[in-house]
Design a protein around this motif. Structure first.
Motif, PDB file in Angstrom:
ATOM      1  N   ALA A  73     -25.699  35.016  77.141  1.00 55.61           N
ATOM      2  CA  ALA A  73     -26.274  33.833  78.142  1.00 55.61           C
ATOM      3  C   ALA A  73     -26.692  32.610  77.068  1.00 55.61           C
ATOM      4  N   GLU A  74     -27.212  32.933  76.002  1.00 50.89           N
ATOM      5  CA  GLU A  74     -27.606  32.182  74.900  1.00 50.89           C
ATOM      6  C   GLU A  74     -26.345  31.310  74.554  1.00 50.89           C
ATOM      7  N   ARG A  75     -25.150  31.929  74.462  1.00 53.61           N
ATOM      8  CA  ARG A  75     -23.828  31.340  73.963  1.00 53.61           C
ATOM      9  C   ARG A  75     -23.609  30.461  75.093  1.00 53.61           C
ATOM     10  N   VAL A  76     -23.660  30.532  76.162  1.00 54.67           N
ATOM     11  CA  VAL A  76     -23.310  29.952  77.549  1.00 54.67           C
ATOM     12  C   VAL A  76     -23.944  28.528  77.072  1.00 54.67           C
ATOM     13  N   GLN A  77     -25.488  28.688  77.048  1.00 56.54           N
ATOM     14  CA  GLN A  77     -26.343  27.489  77.098  1.00 56.54           C
ATOM     15  C   GLN A  77     -25.832  26.783  75.762  1.00 56.54           C
ATOM     16  N   SER A  78     -25.611  27.235  74.635  1.00 60.22           N
ATOM     17  CA  SER A  78     -25.285  26.587  73.453  1.00 60.22           C
ATOM     18  C   SER A  78     -23.969  25.834  73.695  1.00 60.22           C
ATOM     19  N   GLU A  79     -22.647  26.405  74.351  1.00 59.65           N
ATOM     20  CA  GLU A  79     -21.712  25.722  74.766  1.00 59.65           C
ATOM     21  C   GLU A  79     -21.805  24.592  75.804  1.00 59.65           C
ATOM     22  N   ALA A  80     -22.511  24.861  76.751  1.00 57.16           N
ATOM     23  CA  ALA A  80     -22.707  23.747  77.709  1.00 57.16           C
ATOM     24  C   ALA A  80     -23.537  22.749  77.314  1.00 57.16           C
ATOM     25  N   ALA A  81     -24.474  22.704  76.150  1.00 59.68           N
ATOM     26  CA  ALA A  81     -25.279  21.849  75.608  1.00 59.68           C
ATOM     27  C   ALA A  81     -24.566  20.853  74.898  1.00 59.68           C
ATOM     28  N   LYS A  82     -23.207  21.148  74.580  1.00 59.56           N
ATOM     29  CA  LYS A  82     -22.315  20.189  73.773  1.00 59.56           C
ATOM     30  C   LYS A  82     -21.834  19.106  74.618  1.00 59.56           C
ATOM     31  N   SER A  83     -22.148  18.949  75.823  1.00 58.30           N
ATOM     32  CA  SER A  83     -21.715  17.548  76.453  1.00 58.30           C
ATOM     33  C   SER A  83     -22.984  17.203  77.511  1.00 58.30           C
ATOM     34  N   ASP A  84     -23.020  15.992  77.853  1.00 59.51           N
ATOM     35  CA  ASP A  84     -23.926  15.338  78.711  1.00 59.51           C
ATOM     36  C   ASP A  84     -23.714  15.329  80.002  1.00 59.51           C
ATOM     37  N   ASP A  85     -22.210  15.471  80.297  1.00 56.51           N
ATOM     38  CA  ASP A  85     -21.919  15.411  81.576  1.00 56.51           C
ATOM     39  C   ASP A  85     -21.962  16.747  82.305  1.00 56.51           C
ATOM     40  N   VAL A  86     -22.532  16.845  83.506  1.00 50.23           N
ATOM     41  CA  VAL A  86     -22.824  17.870  84.172  1.00 50.23           C
ATOM     42  C   VAL A  86     -21.643  18.887  84.420  1.00 50.23           C
ATOM     43  N   TRP A  87     -20.590  18.389  84.843  1.00 50.62           N
ATOM     44  CA  TRP A  87     -19.243  19.030  85.261  1.00 50.62           C
ATOM     45  C   TRP A  87     -18.742  19.654  83.797  1.00 50.62           C
ATOM     46  N   GLU A  88     -18.861  18.949  82.804  1.00 50.74           N
ATOM     47  CA  GLU A  88     -18.370  19.435  81.546  1.00 50.74           C
ATOM     48  C   GLU A  88     -18.973  20.523  81.099  1.00 50.74           C
ATOM     49  N   GLN A  89     -20.530  20.217  81.340  1.00 53.89           N
ATOM     50  CA  GLN A  89     -21.573  21.415  80.866  1.00 53.89           C
ATOM     51  C   GLN A  89     -20.983  22.727  81.532  1.00 53.89           C
ATOM     52  N   LEU A  90     -20.758  22.551  82.783  1.00 57.47           N
ATOM     53  CA  LEU A  90     -20.587  23.871  83.698  1.00 57.47           C
ATOM     54  C   LEU A  90     -19.122  24.296  83.001  1.00 57.47           C
ATOM     55  N   LEU A  91     -17.853  23.746  82.778  1.00 58.92           N
ATOM     56  CA  LEU A  91     -16.770  24.212  82.136  1.00 58.92           C
ATOM     57  C   LEU A  91     -16.796  24.681  80.784  1.00 58.92           C
ATOM     58  N   LEU A  92     -17.756  23.967  80.005  1.00 59.65           N
ATOM     59  CA  LEU A  92     -17.884  24.631  78.509  1.00 59.65           C
ATOM     60  C   LEU A  92     -18.663  25.871  79.058  1.00 59.65           C
ATOM     61  N   GLY A  93     -19.767  26.144  79.641  1.00 61.90           N
ATOM     62  CA  GLY A  93     -20.552  27.229  79.967  1.00 61.90           C
ATOM     63  C   GLY A  93     -19.823  28.285  80.379  1.00 61.90           C
ATOM     64  N   CYS A  94     -18.673  28.011  81.231  1.00 63.09           N
ATOM     65  CA  CYS A  94     -17.945  29.129  81.934  1.00 63.09           C
ATOM     66  C   CYS A  94     -17.076  29.483  80.507  1.00 63.09           C
ATOM     67  N   ARG A  95     -16.398  28.682  79.698  1.00 65.63           N
ATOM     68  CA  ARG A  95     -15.485  28.888  78.744  1.00 65.63           C
ATOM     69  C   ARG A  95     -16.598  29.949  77.774  1.00 65.63           C
ATOM     70  N   GLY A  96     -17.648  29.445  77.489  1.00 63.20           N
ATOM     71  CA  GLY A  96     -18.580  30.168  76.434  1.00 63.20           C
ATOM     72  C   GLY A  96     -18.602  31.423  76.945  1.00 63.20           C
ATOM     73  N   PHE A  97     -18.957  31.795  78.520  1.00 60.83           N
ATOM     74  CA  PHE A  97     -19.174  33.153  78.945  1.00 60.83           C
ATOM     75  C   PHE A  97     -17.945  33.951  78.542  1.00 60.83           C
ATOM     76  N   VAL A  98     -16.888  33.499  79.021  1.00 61.45           N
ATOM     77  CA  VAL A  98     -15.480  34.393  78.854  1.00 61.45           C
ATOM     78  C   VAL A  98     -15.355  34.610  77.472  1.00 61.45           C
ATOM     79  N   CYS A  99     -15.399  33.607  76.512  1.00 56.02           N
ATOM     80  CA  CYS A  99     -15.206  33.927  75.136  1.00 56.02           C
ATOM     81  C   CYS A  99     -16.128  35.039  74.717  1.00 56.02           C
ATOM     82  N   ALA A 100     -17.227  34.785  74.984  1.00 55.12           N
ATOM     83  CA  ALA A 100     -18.410  35.691  74.403  1.00 55.12           C
ATOM     84  C   ALA A 100     -17.890  36.980  75.081  1.00 55.12           C
TER      85      ALA A 100
END
Length: 194
Positions: free
Chosen positions: A70-97
């Motif tokens: 969950a911390e990884r998801v938050q960290s990855e999502a925080a790399k963008s200010d765009d809400v949709w990109e945050q969603l995608l980055l969080g999804c990627r962060g989850f799968v990678c972790a």
């Protein structure tokens, strides 16, 4: 008194780390608590003082893994200010972790097998799924999403991510499988945009 609390915290941390390594390398069914206490340099009584049994120790390890992901998801999502990109980055962060060696057996295989799907899902709902739902609620509040049930969408995406992580973890070319998965997730998520 403070020294005792610090010592206790260090003992628990050491037990969790050693147990995590054993659960990762051997799998839940093959882990022997005697090996854990011997490696930790503590007595069996010390382990049972903090964890009722092997399942209690494994639950604490699984909760740690869930929280780290969950911390990884938050960290990855925080790399963008765009809400949709945050969603995608969080999804990627989850799968990678989730597919990392240190996590995949505990999180994706033994966790649901040892505790059952309902308990495992409850843990997921407190961590990664909670973050997914919060992100979707934010997108909905901003009026950037089709009129869909956030609850249903959260479960749909969470299930897709969990199944994708299981599939990717079994592939010989995980990099390509991850990219294929993210292409599909990106395409699906774009369908929800206004």
């Amino acid at each position: 008194m403070r020294k005792n609390k610090e010592d206790t915290a260090l003992t628990i941390e050491r037990l969790l780390e050693l147990a995590r390594n054993q659960f990762t390398n051997k799998g839940y069914s093959k882990v022997n608590l005697e090996d854990v206490v011997r490696e930790a340099g503590v007595t069996r009584g010390a382990l049972y003082h903090h964890f009722a049994n092997k399942q209690g120790l494994f639950r604490a390890v699984l909760e740690t893994v869930q929280q780290e992901i969950a911390e990884r998801v938050q960290s990855e999502a925080a790399k963008s200010d765009d809400v949709w990109e945050q969603l995608l980055l969080g999804c990627r962060g989850f799968v990678c972790a989730a597919i990392e060696e240190r996590n995949k057996r505990i999180m994706l295989i033994d966790g649901p097998a040892v505790f059952g799907w309902e308990v495992w899902r409850a843990m997921d709902e407190q961590n990664s799924m909670r973050l997914l739902k919060e992100q979707l609620q934010l997108i909905e509040q901003q009026g950037n999403m089709q009129p869909l049930s956030v609850e249903a969408l959260t479960h749909f995406l969470s299930g897709s991510l969990n199944e994708s992580a299981l599939w990717i973890a079994q592939q010989s070319n995980q990099t390509k499988s991850l990219e294929d998965t993210m292409n599909v997730i990106t395409h699906v998520i774009h369908c929800f945009k206004c």
